[in-house]
Scaffold this motif. Sequence first.
Motif, PDB file in Angstrom:
ATOM      1  N   PHE A 298       0.763  -1.259   0.174  1.00 13.64           N
ATOM      2  CA  PHE A 298      -0.116  -0.003   0.000  1.00 13.64           C
ATOM      3  C   PHE A 298       0.727   1.260  -0.072  1.00 13.64           C
ATOM      4  O   PHE A 298       0.536   2.278  -0.726  1.00 13.64           O
ATOM      5  N   ALA A 299       2.008   1.228   0.726  1.00 11.94           N
ATOM      6  CA  ALA A 299       2.731   2.546   0.762  1.00 11.94           C
ATOM      7  C   ALA A 299       3.541   2.513  -0.528  1.00 11.94           C
ATOM      8  O   ALA A 299       4.014   3.823  -0.693  1.00 11.94           O
ATOM      9  N   GLY A 328      -4.866   3.895  -4.449  1.00 13.65           N
ATOM     10  CA  GLY A 328      -5.833   3.103  -5.155  1.00 13.65           C
ATOM     11  C   GLY A 328      -5.279   1.467  -5.142  1.00 13.65           C
ATOM     12  O   GLY A 328      -5.836   0.840  -5.895  1.00 13.65           O
ATOM     13  N   GLN A 329      -4.387   1.266  -4.399  1.00 11.11           N
ATOM     14  CA  GLN A 329      -3.733  -0.064  -4.121  1.00 11.11           C
ATOM     15  C   GLN A 329      -4.785  -0.903  -3.907  1.00 11.11           C
ATOM     16  O   GLN A 329      -5.357  -0.977  -2.849  1.00 11.11           O
ATOM     17  N   HIS A 364      -7.138   0.347   2.097  1.00  8.77           N
ATOM     18  CA  HIS A 364      -7.783   0.993   0.905  1.00  8.77           C
ATOM     19  C   HIS A 364      -9.244   1.570   1.187  1.00  8.77           C
ATOM     20  O   HIS A 364      -9.282   2.745   1.005  1.00  8.77           O
ATOM     21  N   HIS A 365      -9.907   0.924   1.527  1.00  8.80           N
ATOM     22  CA  HIS A 365     -11.232   1.271   2.170  1.00  8.80           C
ATOM     23  C   HIS A 365     -11.423   2.335   3.216  1.00  8.80           C
ATOM     24  O   HIS A 365     -12.223   3.159   3.117  1.00  8.80           O
ATOM     25  N   THR A 366     -10.410   1.954   4.136  1.00 10.70           N
ATOM     26  CA  THR A 366     -10.236   3.003   5.348  1.00 10.70           C
ATOM     27  C   THR A 366      -9.932   4.323   4.776  1.00 10.70           C
ATOM     28  O   THR A 366     -10.404   5.651   5.062  1.00 10.70           O
ATOM     29  N   PHE A 367      -8.708   4.437   4.006  1.00  9.78           N
ATOM     30  CA  PHE A 367      -8.591   5.588   3.319  1.00  9.78           C
ATOM     31  C   PHE A 367      -9.420   6.364   2.415  1.00  9.78           C
ATOM     32  O   PHE A 367      -9.503   7.219   2.313  1.00  9.78           O
ATOM     33  N   GLN A 368     -10.099   5.426   1.713  1.00 12.12           N
ATOM     34  CA  GLN A 368     -11.102   5.838   0.654  1.00 12.12           C
ATOM     35  C   GLN A 368     -12.140   6.793   1.587  1.00 12.12           C
ATOM     36  O   GLN A 368     -12.677   7.653   1.256  1.00 12.12           O
TER      37      GLN A 368
END
Length: 401
Positions: A298-299, A328-329, A364-368
């Motif tokens: 992810f990073a 977007g990962q 991903h979904h947390t940051f989105q």
Amino acid sequence: MALGLSRLRGRTSAGLPRVVVGACIALTGGAVLGLLTHPQNLSHAAGYQYAAGLLLAIGLYGSTHDIDFAEVRRSLKVVLVAVTVGVLVKASLVATVMVLAFDRPEYLVLGIAVAQIDPLSVAATQKSDRVSPRAKAILSVWAAFDDPMTVLLTLYFSALAVRYGAGPAGDGSVVTDTATVFVDLLLNLGLFALVAALWWVAAAWLGSRGPARRPGARPAADVVALALVVALILFAAQDMMVLAVALTGLFVRLGRFGAGLETAVALAFLIASAVLGVVLASGEVFLREGLVLGASAFAAQLLVTLLISRLLVRPRLTWPDLAHLGFGQQNGITAILLALALEPRFPGTVGVVGPAIVTVNLLHHTFQWARVDRWRGDSSTGPEPQHAATATRQELKPEPG
């Protein structure tokens, strides 16, 4: 079945992609089945490797089949760098972290295996109206092209890992010799050339090329294309000839059978998730290694996005666009199938990659969610409404050079 699988497109009322929810259900069902049946050495069972190759071939063909060349041309330089240098940099960063953290040569391969972005998940999440069409196009094409790149790197770098003593003797299910790498590459190119030649001859004979197309030629050509693709996938799965499949997806399109391909890819995703659950339940799970692997992937996507956007993208992407690409990962069918394919050669692969996939998707979904929530509360983020149309038109202009 096709109708049910078609419902996997889009998102649930809670905002999660339906395909991800379906994969989680299949993964849980597979894990329950594995706990109840306690299968031994499933990855060494007869037909396992061929089944993994078959699912992988279906997923790869689907990832390149729907690539829009008009989108590629609009941001050609960015896309080329993203799927070549970008994939290599991401894979190198993740692999380096894993090898340094755990001092195991086979983790070089695991780092590459999760470096790609799942195109099926990306297609289900391209909904934001605060992101420009250009950023969505870049991520879509990036996700479609880096799948075959990552598969090739994983299979070929497994030769390096084996050469330096990673893993047991195994059963020869992945590439194990440097000379074999080049022979395999030539065979892939030769197989693609054969399929492309057959398709070109058939299309020309049916009159589906040129200005004077025969009536009914397109449906007949679609049937020929379907027959060629099915034969290719069945043959290529035997020896993991993934490059031939990916290249064929770019040039041989299924036309009216395209909807069936979407169903096949979704079904392959669900089957792969279920098998992953069975293998996880019957083996050891390495949570610490999986968390590090997922967080590193992810990073790495965020770092590569910042690098590419600073050096190549003109005009500069807005912050919403950068966030869309940087966060977007996602990992899905390709990472799962690579883990299943590598398990016979590197026992424990699934036990690491499984938790890594969950980690990546949770991040991903947390940051989105945090990003969307911030946009809703901050009207200054991104282009102003009165300038949005102008910004979009500028971003869609072809880049010079």
